[in-house]
Enzyme design. Structure first.
Site, PDB file in Angstrom:
ATOM      1  N   GLY A   8      50.593  50.867 -73.977  1.00 18.17           N
ATOM      2  CA  GLY A   8      50.829  51.498 -72.693  1.00 18.17           C
ATOM      3  C   GLY A   8      50.826  53.003 -72.809  1.00 18.17           C
ATOM      4  O   GLY A   8      50.750  53.555 -73.914  1.00 18.17           O
ATOM      5  N   THR A  10      53.266  55.016 -72.327  1.00 21.68           N
ATOM      6  CA  THR A  10      54.516  55.508 -72.915  1.00 21.68           C
ATOM      7  C   THR A  10      54.837  54.806 -74.222  1.00 21.68           C
ATOM      8  O   THR A  10      55.112  55.449 -75.235  1.00 21.68           O
ATOM      9  CB  THR A  10      55.681  55.326 -71.929  1.00 21.68           C
ATOM     10  OG1 THR A  10      55.365  55.979 -70.700  1.00 21.68           O
ATOM     11  CG2 THR A  10      56.961  55.924 -72.494  1.00 21.68           C
ATOM     12  N   THR A  12      54.046  51.437 -77.073  1.00 22.39           N
ATOM     13  CA  THR A  12      53.139  50.425 -77.605  1.00 22.39           C
ATOM     14  C   THR A  12      53.974  49.336 -78.255  1.00 22.39           C
ATOM     15  O   THR A  12      54.766  49.607 -79.152  1.00 22.39           O
ATOM     16  CB  THR A  12      52.176  51.026 -78.636  1.00 22.39           C
ATOM     17  OG1 THR A  12      51.291  51.950 -77.972  1.00 22.39           O
ATOM     18  CG2 THR A  12      51.351  49.959 -79.331  1.00 22.39           C
ATOM     19  N   ASP A 105      46.367  45.248 -69.372  1.00 21.37           N
ATOM     20  CA  ASP A 105      47.741  44.755 -69.351  1.00 21.37           C
ATOM     21  C   ASP A 105      48.011  43.966 -68.076  1.00 21.37           C
ATOM     22  O   ASP A 105      48.692  42.931 -68.093  1.00 21.37           O
ATOM     23  CB  ASP A 105      48.731  45.908 -69.494  1.00 21.37           C
ATOM     24  CG  ASP A 105      48.544  47.004 -68.443  1.00 21.37           C
ATOM     25  OD1 ASP A 105      47.439  47.131 -67.879  1.00 21.37           O
ATOM     26  OD2 ASP A 105      49.513  47.747 -68.203  1.00 21.37           O
ATOM     27  N   ARG A 106      47.439  44.425 -66.963  1.00 17.12           N
ATOM     28  CA  ARG A 106      47.619  43.726 -65.685  1.00 17.12           C
ATOM     29  C   ARG A 106      46.885  42.381 -65.689  1.00 17.12           C
ATOM     30  O   ARG A 106      47.384  41.390 -65.157  1.00 17.12           O
ATOM     31  CB  ARG A 106      47.151  44.605 -64.538  1.00 17.12           C
ATOM     32  CG  ARG A 106      48.005  45.871 -64.366  1.00 17.12           C
ATOM     33  CD  ARG A 106      47.370  46.859 -63.415  1.00 17.12           C
ATOM     34  NE  ARG A 106      47.211  46.264 -62.092  1.00 17.12           N
ATOM     35  CZ  ARG A 106      46.393  46.760 -61.158  1.00 17.12           C
ATOM     36  NH1 ARG A 106      45.654  47.835 -61.423  1.00 17.12           N
ATOM     37  NH2 ARG A 106      46.308  46.180 -59.985  1.00 17.12           N
ATOM     38  N   THR A 178      75.169  65.327 -56.266  1.00 12.19           N
ATOM     39  CA  THR A 178      73.736  65.330 -56.589  1.00 12.19           C
ATOM     40  C   THR A 178      73.320  64.099 -57.376  1.00 12.19           C
ATOM     41  O   THR A 178      72.307  63.460 -57.072  1.00 12.19           O
ATOM     42  CB  THR A 178      73.370  66.607 -57.367  1.00 12.19           C
ATOM     43  OG1 THR A 178      73.709  67.747 -56.575  1.00 12.19           O
ATOM     44  CG2 THR A 178      71.888  66.639 -57.682  1.00 12.19           C
TER      45      THR A 178
END
Length: 249
Positions: A8, A10, A12, A105-106, A178
């Site tokens: 991916g 970000t 693996t 991946d999809r 916040t």
């Protein structure tokens, strides 16, 4: 034993999976760090399994990284990896879109969950939040929305007064500070995004679906969305396993 990986943007994931579909070892690498020395350090543990590994398959949305891993594995494991799109997939799922325009991946997620006479919406919480539609063993396409953590990271980087925090369930919509306001915006904002897109998919297709959640934030959103859902961990890996075990390649 099979070596299966998902590259991916970000992270693996690299897993060793037994014939009975049991994951015996899982390694998670940072995709941005993948270079020969990093692979030698992180994948050294695979050397003791190399005579047991029959086949290797990957899904990848980062072609350059896949090439580096492929070179390493061919040299050290002595098995040439296959990327999912290199394999004929018509026996696993009927793809009704241009295969080149869909992340592998999809496709692996769709293959992992598809069944005849069943319809699925798969929501994958990754770098992007993706929705994929499978109707009666046919992959019809999907939706790509901004990823939760990536969007939050961008906000923190661009707005100096926004603290570094994680998205967690929050009961109040109106934040008193916040941090609470940001958490509410992301938690309830993404809940609304998911619910609305599912409603639109149902309206367009006029079908009933089983909703499948996967990816790191599945647990966080499961109870907030209006639709009944099931979490399937490591769905991408399991889809790849389904292909490589049955494939003659």
């Amino acid at each position: 034993m099979y070596l299966i990986g998902d590259i991916g943007n970000t992270e693996t994931k690299i897993c060793l999976i037994k014939e009975n579909q049991q994951i015996s070892k899982k390694l998670i690498l940072k995709t941005s760090k993948i270079e020969p020395k990093y692979l030698q350090k992180k994948l050294r543990i695979l050397n003791k399994y190399k005579f047991l590994i029959k086949k290797i398959i990957f899904s990848s949305v980062v072609p350059k990284t896949y090439k580096k891993i492929k070179v390493y594995l061919k040299k050290n494991i002595k098995v040439s990896p296959k990327e999912l799109k290199e394999i004929e997939l018509k026996n696993f799922i009927k793809i009704k879109v241009n295969k080149k325009q869909v992340g592998s991946d999809r496709l692996a997620n769709a293959i992992g969950i598809s069944k005849k006479n069943k319809n699925f919406i798969i929501v994958d919480f990754g770098t992007a939040t993706t929705f994929d539609i499978v109707i009666n063993d046919k992959y019809l396409g999907g939706i790509i929305a901004p990823g939760v953590n990536l969007s939050l990271k961008t906000l923190v980087m661009k707005a100096s007064l926004i603290p570094n925090l994680k998205v967690t369930p929050i009961s109040n919509v109106i934040g008193k500070n916040t941090s609470a306001a940001v958490k509410s915006g992301f938690y309830w904002g993404y809940t609304g995004l998911i619910d609305n897109l599912i409603k639109m998919i149902i309206k367009q297709t006029k079908k009933k679906f089983d909703l499948i959640l996967t990816g790191g934030l599945s647990n966080i959103f499961k109870n907030s969305i209006k639709f009944k859902s099931k979490i399937v961990k490591d769905l991408t890996i399991l889809g790849l396993f389904k292909v490589i075990k049955s494939s003659n390649t």
